[in-house]
Design a protein around this motif. Structure first.
Motif, short mmCIF file in Angstrom:
data_model
loop_
_atom_site.label_atom_id
_atom_site.label_comp_id
_atom_site.label_asym_id
_atom_site.label_seq_id
_atom_site.Cartn_x
_atom_site.Cartn_y
_atom_site.Cartn_z
N SER A 30 23.71 19.44 64.14
CA SER A 30 25.09 18.98 63.93
C SER A 30 26.07 20.17 63.91
O SER A 30 26.96 20.24 63.05
CB SER A 30 25.22 18.16 62.65
OG SER A 30 24.32 17.08 62.65
N SER A 82 28.84 16.69 64.29
CA SER A 82 28.38 15.38 64.74
C SER A 82 29.54 14.51 65.28
O SER A 82 30.60 15.02 65.58
CB SER A 82 27.59 14.69 63.62
OG SER A 82 26.49 14.00 64.17
N ALA A 136 34.71 23.38 70.45
CA ALA A 136 33.23 23.28 70.42
C ALA A 136 32.61 24.64 70.75
O ALA A 136 31.64 25.05 70.09
CB ALA A 136 32.76 22.22 71.42
N SER A 177 30.30 22.82 79.40
CA SER A 177 31.15 23.81 78.70
C SER A 177 30.50 24.30 77.40
O SER A 177 30.71 25.44 77.01
CB SER A 177 32.55 23.26 78.46
OG SER A 177 32.51 22.27 77.47
N1 LIG Z 1 16.29 17.91 62.36
C1 LIG Z 1 17.12 16.95 61.99
O1 LIG Z 1 16.95 16.27 60.96
C2 LIG Z 1 18.33 16.70 62.84
C3 LIG Z 1 19.38 15.91 62.32
C4 LIG Z 1 20.51 15.73 63.13
C5 LIG Z 1 20.54 16.29 64.40
N2 LIG Z 1 19.48 17.01 64.90
C6 LIG Z 1 19.50 17.61 66.27
O2 LIG Z 1 20.70 18.36 66.41
C7 LIG Z 1 21.44 17.85 67.53
C8 LIG Z 1 22.93 18.04 67.34
O3 LIG Z 1 23.40 17.39 66.20
P1 LIG Z 1 24.30 16.05 66.25
O4 LIG Z 1 23.92 15.25 67.44
O5 LIG Z 1 24.22 15.45 64.90
O6 LIG Z 1 25.78 16.55 66.36
P2 LIG Z 1 26.67 17.60 67.19
O7 LIG Z 1 25.91 18.24 68.26
O8 LIG Z 1 27.31 18.44 66.15
O9 LIG Z 1 27.81 16.65 67.75
C9 LIG Z 1 27.55 15.68 68.73
C10 LIG Z 1 28.85 14.90 68.94
O10 LIG Z 1 29.86 15.77 69.44
C11 LIG Z 1 30.34 15.29 70.69
N3 LIG Z 1 30.59 16.48 71.53
C12 LIG Z 1 29.67 17.26 72.13
N4 LIG Z 1 30.26 18.28 72.79
C13 LIG Z 1 31.59 18.13 72.61
C14 LIG Z 1 32.71 18.84 73.07
N5 LIG Z 1 32.57 19.93 73.83
N6 LIG Z 1 33.94 18.40 72.70
C15 LIG Z 1 34.09 17.29 71.93
N7 LIG Z 1 33.05 16.56 71.46
C16 LIG Z 1 31.79 16.97 71.80
C17 LIG Z 1 29.25 14.39 71.23
O11 LIG Z 1 29.80 13.37 72.03
P3 LIG Z 1 29.22 12.92 73.50
O12 LIG Z 1 27.73 12.91 73.43
O13 LIG Z 1 29.80 11.56 73.64
O14 LIG Z 1 29.76 13.91 74.47
C18 LIG Z 1 28.69 13.79 69.94
O15 LIG Z 1 29.48 12.71 69.50
C19 LIG Z 1 20.98 16.38 67.58
O16 LIG Z 1 21.35 15.75 68.77
C20 LIG Z 1 19.50 16.55 67.36
O17 LIG Z 1 18.86 16.99 68.53
C21 LIG Z 1 18.39 17.24 64.11
#
Ligand SMILES: NC(=O)c1ccc[n+]([C@@H]2O[C@H](COP(=O)([O-])OP(=O)(O)OC[C@H]3O[C@@H](n4cnc5c(N)ncnc54)[C@H](OP(=O)(O)O)[C@@H]3O)[C@@H](O)[C@H]2O)c1
Length: 304
Positions: free
Chosen positions: A205, A209, A232, A258
């Motif tokens: 995150s 997120s 970002a 990006s």
């Molecule tokens: N180990 C654990 O317990 C755990 C828990 C949570 C997450 N994770 C891992 O960490 C990864 C990342 O965390 P996350 O998915 O919670 O959140 P994140 O990467 O912080 O945020 C994802 C969100 O941001 C948006 N986004 C991405 N790039 C952007 C940009 N350049 N400008 C504006 N918005 C943008 C995405 O939308 P779109 O997809 O619509 O573009 C999505 O809604 C997860 O996908 C997972 O693989 C692990």
């Protein structure tokens, strides 16, 4: 292409930026992984519980980049913590991903659920069905997997307390601790502990997120303008400048592309972002206490 890598405590390397895939629907994640790898990502993060390993694996197979150039992480889910279930769970993930080996296998949470086909088994009153398997026992079974089919073993959502406990039984120190980190939850103490103990942090995150207020934060926007970057990119660069891997998730092609281009923040930007939290309460996005009644982060000692 981001060539930056971090060294793990076993001498292997992990690319600094990886593509996250939590909440990436199976119908979206195939294209997201293809776009990511074609644009230069070499690190993909998934988990059994995300329900998208098959599509991630198909994209890895179809992407045209040799497997040896990719770093693939998946995670053991809480219903497979009993030691006899660890290897079958690992094999299921390998089969889903159509891979011969994994680069990194993480214990998703230091929390054991009763074995079940459903991801969050609950009783008739809706309480989660916890199991008494200790995470040290689960980790010992994970250590056994390291070899031809597994490069590195690690943990996720581990606190300092949990590391101290694990250190008494571990044979292989965890290579990685994957934890929530962003400027509203900078985790200064835990990040320092991991760095001092040679465990690489991977920030989940990192953008805050979905619907993240961080993207709209005026200071982040100003630093983005100064560096000719997006908010970002600043959030991702802040993590890399602090010395750990970052796994932003996106299914939007322009964002996937990006997000890979980080900038070199100067020390003043680093300090300014570090201070964003000053005078505010840390903002943790994910705390399973509310749905599992387990105090994973030791934040609810007075409520239990
Ligand atoms: N180990 C654990 O317990 C755990 C828990 C949570 C997450 N994770 C891992 O960490 C990864 C990342 O965390 P996350 O998915 O919670 O959140 P994140 O990467 O912080 O945020 C994802 C969100 O941001 C948006 N986004 C991405 N790039 C952007 C940009 N350049 N400008 C504006 N918005 C943008 C995405 O939308 P779109 O997809 O619509 O573009 C999505 O809604 C997860 O996908 C997972 O693989 C692990």
């Amino acid at each position: 292409m981001c060539d930056q890598v971090f060294k793990l405590n076993n001498g292997k390397t992990i690319p600094a930026i990886g593509l996250g895939s939590w909440k990436s629907k199976p119908s979206e994640v195939y294209d997201a992984v293809i776009t990511a790898i074609k644009s230069g990502y070499r690190h993909i993060d998934t988990a059994f519980v995300y329900g998208n390993e098959k599509e991630v694996g198909q994209a890895i197979k179809d992407c045209g980049v040799p497997r040896s150039e990719l770093f693939i992480t998946t995670k053991l889910w809480n219903t497979s913590h009993r030691p006899e279930l660890v290897k079958p769970a690992f094999e299921t993930s390998l089969a889903n991903l159509q891979l011969d080996y994994l680069d990194l296998y993480l214990m998703h949470w230091p929390v054991s659920f009763q074995p079940s086909d459903v991801k969050q088994p609950r009783d008739a009153d809706g309480h989660i069905l916890l199991d008494d398997t200790d995470f040290t026992v689960t980790y010992a079974a994970m250590e056994e997997l390291v070899g031809e089919r597994l490069g590195s073993v690690g943990v996720s959502n581990f606190s300092i307390e949990n590391f101290e406990k694990l250190s008494k039984t571990q044979k292989i120190p965890p290579a990685v601790n994957q934890i929530e980190v962003h400027p509203f939850l900078p985790q200064f103490e835990l990040v320092k502990y991991c760095q001092d103990h040679n465990v690489l942090v991977t920030a989940y995150s990192p953008l805050g997120s979905s619907d993240s207020p961080l993207m709209k934060d005026q200071i982040i926007i100003e630093i983005a303008k100064k560096n000719n970057a997006t908010p970002a990119q600043i959030l991702i660069s802040w993590g890399i400048k602090r010395g750990y891997a970052v796994i932003p998730k996106s299914v939007t092609p322009s964002r996937i592309i990006s997000n890979l281009h980080h900038v070199k923040l100067d020390d003043q930007d680093l300090t300014t972002i570090n201070k964003l939290i000053e005078g505010k309460e840390p903002h943790r996005l994910g705390d399973p206490y509310y749905s599992w009644q387990v105090d994973v982060f030791g934040l609810h000692k007075n409520d239990l």
